[in-house]
Structure formats: C-alpha cells, structure tokens
Design a protein around this motif. Structure first.
Motif, mmCIF file in Angstrom:
data_model
loop_
_atom_site.group_PDB
_atom_site.id
_atom_site.type_symbol
_atom_site.label_atom_id
_atom_site.label_comp_id
_atom_site.label_asym_id
_atom_site.label_seq_id
_atom_site.Cartn_x
_atom_site.Cartn_y
_atom_site.Cartn_z
ATOM 1 N N VAL A 13 0.844 -1.202 0.000
ATOM 2 C CA VAL A 13 0.000 0.000 0.000
ATOM 3 C C VAL A 13 0.878 1.251 0.000
ATOM 4 O O VAL A 13 0.597 2.216 -0.716
ATOM 5 N N LEU A 14 1.950 1.234 0.771
ATOM 6 C CA LEU A 14 2.845 2.385 0.807
ATOM 7 C C LEU A 14 3.531 2.615 -0.536
ATOM 8 O O LEU A 14 3.716 3.762 -0.952
ATOM 9 N N VAL A 15 3.896 1.551 -1.215
ATOM 10 C CA VAL A 15 4.492 1.690 -2.548
ATOM 11 C C VAL A 15 3.473 2.298 -3.506
ATOM 12 O O VAL A 15 3.811 3.172 -4.316
ATOM 13 N N CYS A 16 2.222 1.878 -3.394
ATOM 14 C CA CYS A 16 1.172 2.461 -4.245
ATOM 15 C C CYS A 16 0.984 3.946 -3.950
ATOM 16 O O CYS A 16 0.807 4.750 -4.873
ATOM 17 N N ILE A 17 1.014 4.317 -2.659
ATOM 18 C CA ILE A 17 0.903 5.733 -2.296
ATOM 19 C C ILE A 17 2.055 6.510 -2.911
ATOM 20 O O ILE A 17 1.864 7.593 -3.473
ATOM 21 N N PHE A 18 3.251 5.953 -2.832
ATOM 22 C CA PHE A 18 4.421 6.615 -3.407
ATOM 23 C C PHE A 18 4.239 6.817 -4.914
ATOM 24 O O PHE A 18 4.503 7.900 -5.438
ATOM 25 N N LEU A 19 3.785 5.785 -5.601
ATOM 26 C CA LEU A 19 3.594 5.899 -7.046
ATOM 27 C C LEU A 19 2.500 6.910 -7.393
ATOM 28 O O LEU A 19 2.611 7.642 -8.379
ATOM 29 N N LEU A 20 1.453 6.978 -6.567
ATOM 30 C CA LEU A 20 0.401 7.963 -6.806
ATOM 31 C C LEU A 20 0.906 9.388 -6.573
ATOM 32 O O LEU A 20 0.440 10.324 -7.214
ATOM 33 N N MET A 21 1.834 9.555 -5.651
ATOM 34 C CA MET A 21 2.391 10.883 -5.392
ATOM 35 C C MET A 21 3.326 11.341 -6.505
ATOM 36 O O MET A 21 3.551 12.536 -6.675
ATOM 37 N N LEU A 22 3.868 10.408 -7.256
ATOM 38 C CA LEU A 22 4.766 10.773 -8.349
ATOM 39 C C LEU A 22 4.033 11.480 -9.488
ATOM 40 O O LEU A 22 4.573 12.396 -10.106
ATOM 41 N N MET A 23 2.812 11.062 -9.753
ATOM 42 C CA MET A 23 2.092 11.611 -10.904
ATOM 43 C C MET A 23 1.856 13.119 -10.782
ATOM 44 O O MET A 23 2.174 13.858 -11.720
ATOM 45 N N LEU A 74 12.256 15.123 -7.139
ATOM 46 C CA LEU A 74 11.517 14.940 -8.393
ATOM 47 C C LEU A 74 10.654 16.149 -8.700
ATOM 48 O O LEU A 74 10.451 16.494 -9.866
ATOM 49 N N GLY A 75 10.135 16.783 -7.661
ATOM 50 C CA GLY A 75 9.306 17.958 -7.877
ATOM 51 C C GLY A 75 10.104 19.232 -8.074
ATOM 52 O O GLY A 75 9.543 20.277 -8.391
ATOM 53 N N GLY A 76 11.399 19.153 -7.839
ATOM 54 C CA GLY A 76 12.229 20.335 -7.994
ATOM 55 C C GLY A 76 12.239 21.224 -6.764
ATOM 56 O O GLY A 76 12.700 22.350 -6.810
ATOM 57 N N GLY A 77 11.741 20.726 -5.648
ATOM 58 C CA GLY A 77 11.721 21.499 -4.403
ATOM 59 C C GLY A 77 12.743 20.952 -3.435
ATOM 60 O O GLY A 77 13.704 20.276 -3.826
ATOM 61 N N ARG A 78 12.540 21.252 -2.167
ATOM 62 C CA ARG A 78 13.421 20.710 -1.147
ATOM 63 C C ARG A 78 12.630 20.478 0.124
ATOM 64 O O ARG A 78 11.591 21.101 0.351
ATOM 65 N N PHE A 81 3.429 18.761 -12.044
ATOM 66 C CA PHE A 81 3.904 20.068 -11.588
ATOM 67 C C PHE A 81 5.168 20.479 -12.336
ATOM 68 O O PHE A 81 5.338 21.634 -12.676
ATOM 69 N N LYS A 82 6.030 19.512 -12.551
ATOM 70 C CA LYS A 82 7.296 19.804 -13.228
ATOM 71 C C LYS A 82 7.048 20.282 -14.667
ATOM 72 O O LYS A 82 7.774 21.113 -15.182
ATOM 73 N N ALA A 83 5.990 19.769 -15.289
ATOM 74 C CA ALA A 83 5.682 20.151 -16.665
ATOM 75 C C ALA A 83 5.198 21.595 -16.758
ATOM 76 O O ALA A 83 5.461 22.270 -17.749
ATOM 77 N N VAL A 84 4.516 22.089 -15.713
ATOM 78 C CA VAL A 84 3.996 23.461 -15.752
ATOM 79 C C VAL A 84 4.914 24.443 -15.026
ATOM 80 O O VAL A 84 4.584 25.614 -14.903
ATOM 81 N N ARG A 85 6.054 23.985 -14.564
ATOM 82 C CA ARG A 85 6.973 24.834 -13.796
ATOM 83 C C ARG A 85 7.392 26.101 -14.543
ATOM 84 O O ARG A 85 7.434 27.178 -13.945
ATOM 85 N N PRO A 86 7.706 26.020 -15.841
ATOM 86 C CA PRO A 86 8.147 27.255 -16.527
ATOM 87 C C PRO A 86 7.080 28.349 -16.543
ATOM 88 O O PRO A 86 7.407 29.520 -16.660
ATOM 89 N N THR A 87 5.821 27.993 -16.437
ATOM 90 C CA THR A 87 4.747 28.991 -16.516
ATOM 91 C C THR A 87 4.360 29.553 -15.155
ATOM 92 O O THR A 87 3.501 30.426 -15.085
ATOM 93 N N MET A 88 4.967 29.053 -14.066
ATOM 94 C CA MET A 88 4.553 29.452 -12.720
ATOM 95 C C MET A 88 5.623 30.292 -12.034
ATOM 96 O O MET A 88 6.803 30.224 -12.372
ATOM 97 N N ASP A 89 5.176 31.032 -11.055
ATOM 98 C CA ASP A 89 6.081 31.775 -10.184
ATOM 99 C C ASP A 89 6.848 30.768 -9.323
ATOM 100 O O ASP A 89 6.297 29.755 -8.893
ATOM 101 N N ALA A 90 8.116 31.018 -9.048
ATOM 102 C CA ALA A 90 8.965 30.084 -8.295
ATOM 103 C C ALA A 90 8.430 29.838 -6.887
ATOM 104 O O ALA A 90 8.416 28.705 -6.407
ATOM 105 N N ALA A 91 7.969 30.884 -6.215
ATOM 106 C CA ALA A 91 7.450 30.728 -4.846
ATOM 107 C C ALA A 91 6.174 29.890 -4.850
ATOM 108 O O ALA A 91 5.977 29.032 -3.974
ATOM 109 N N GLN A 92 5.324 30.127 -5.824
ATOM 110 C CA GLN A 92 4.075 29.361 -5.927
ATOM 111 C C GLN A 92 4.371 27.895 -6.223
ATOM 112 O O GLN A 92 3.753 27.003 -5.656
ATOM 113 N N TYR A 93 5.340 27.660 -7.095
ATOM 114 C CA TYR A 93 5.710 26.290 -7.434
ATOM 115 C C TYR A 93 6.284 25.568 -6.223
ATOM 116 O O TYR A 93 5.916 24.429 -5.942
#
Length: 192
Positions: free
Chosen positions: A33-43, A142-146, A48-60
C-alpha cells in the motif's frame, strides 16, 4: 537458546521476531500500500514539473512542499499503524500459538522476552523511517523542491512516536485482540 547474558537473549528474540516480520503477509500488504501511495504521489509531481516554466517560483515551491507534506502525513499514519500492528501481532502470535510457553520455560525472563519483541519492532520501524526519509527527499527532488525540515528531526520524531505506539500496543494486546488494538489506534489517529 543458550543460557547467557540478558543482551544475548534479547538479541536472539529480536532477530527471530524481525525474521517473522519479513514473512508476515499483513506487513507485506502494508508495504505494498505504501508503494502504491508513493507511485500515486509521483504523478502530480511530474505534472507540476511540466507546468513549472509557466509558474512563479514561490508558488511552485509551495505546491511541491504541499504535495510532499501530504505524502508525509499519509506515510506517517501508515507507519503508526505498522508499529501498532507489528508490536501487537508479535506478542499475540506467540500467545495464540503457545510458543510463548516454550520460550518462557527456558531461562528467559518475561521482561527479556518483551524487550526482544520491542527491539525487533524498533528495528522494523527504523528501517521504515529511513525509507520514509528517502521517500521525502526523492519526492522533493523529483518535484524540484526541497524538504523544509532538518533530517534528524524527520528521524527522531517518528521513532519516538512509533516507540510509544508500539509499547502501548504490546500492553493492550495482552487483554485485547490485535485487530481491536489496531482499530483503537486507528480511531485515535483519526480523532487526533
């Protein structure tokens, strides 16, 4: 088990119990179940990474941090239930199967038996917490954050909480069925 020091007896019980954890079907189901949760969080993170260029850095950063926090809450809750189930089931299985009588007929004191079960549960939870920490950092990367929290805090706090839950579960399982103990903790986690 040879008659020896308390530490050797506790370690032997802990090794045996940890091996049983690795073969427990319910614990393996929780991991699945935890692996499934992890995989669902990846999507969403990949989205988010695909729309990153169109967003403000703080909002992202706020969106990525929110997603990682949501994942941490889900994984932490599952960890609490894992700690409760592992502790309660390890003692209950020994009582139900009668092997506790054979173990305690040897030169093993009750506190050594319970300490061994508790040590095995703590070892399982340490492995879980380290995997949880790696998951947080991986999701943030993966999301480009920290991750906004100190690593030691992400290790110590869950381990202390899981230790308390495991100790209470071991106490309650002597008078209640393990499923009732897990249900009780589930209700407490939901209310809390």
């Amino acid at each position: 088990m040879k008659s020896g020091t308390s530490g050797a007896k506790i370690a032997a019980i802990a090794r045996n119990t940890f091996g049983c954890f690795l073969r427990d079907k319910i614990l393996l189901l929780i991991v699945a179940v935890l692996v499934c949760i992890f995989l669902l969080m990846l999507m969403p993170l990949i989205g988010f990474k695909a729309v990153r260029p169109t967003m403000d850095a703080a909002q992202y950063d706020k969106m990525v941090t929110s997603m990682v926090e949501t994942a941490s809450i889900l994984v932490s809750t599952c960890g609490s239930l894992l700690a409760v189930w592992a502790a309660a089931d390890s003692v209950a299985n020994e009582m139900r199967s009668g092997t506790i009588l054979a173990v305690l007929a040897r030169p093993v004191r009750r506190w050594e038996f319970l300490a061994g079960k508790f040590a095995a549960t703590e070892a399982l939870m340490f492995v879980y917490v380290m995997a949880m920490l790696g998951t947080y950092y991986l999701l943030a990367w993966l999301g480009g954050g920290r991750v906004q929290c100190a690593p030691w805090l992400l290790i110590v706090y869950p381990l202390v909480r899981y230790s308390l839950y495991a100790a209470l579960a071991m106490l309650l399982v002597t008078i209640l069925h393990p499923a009732v103990v897990v249900g009780l903790f589930w209700v407490l986690a939901t209310v809390g």
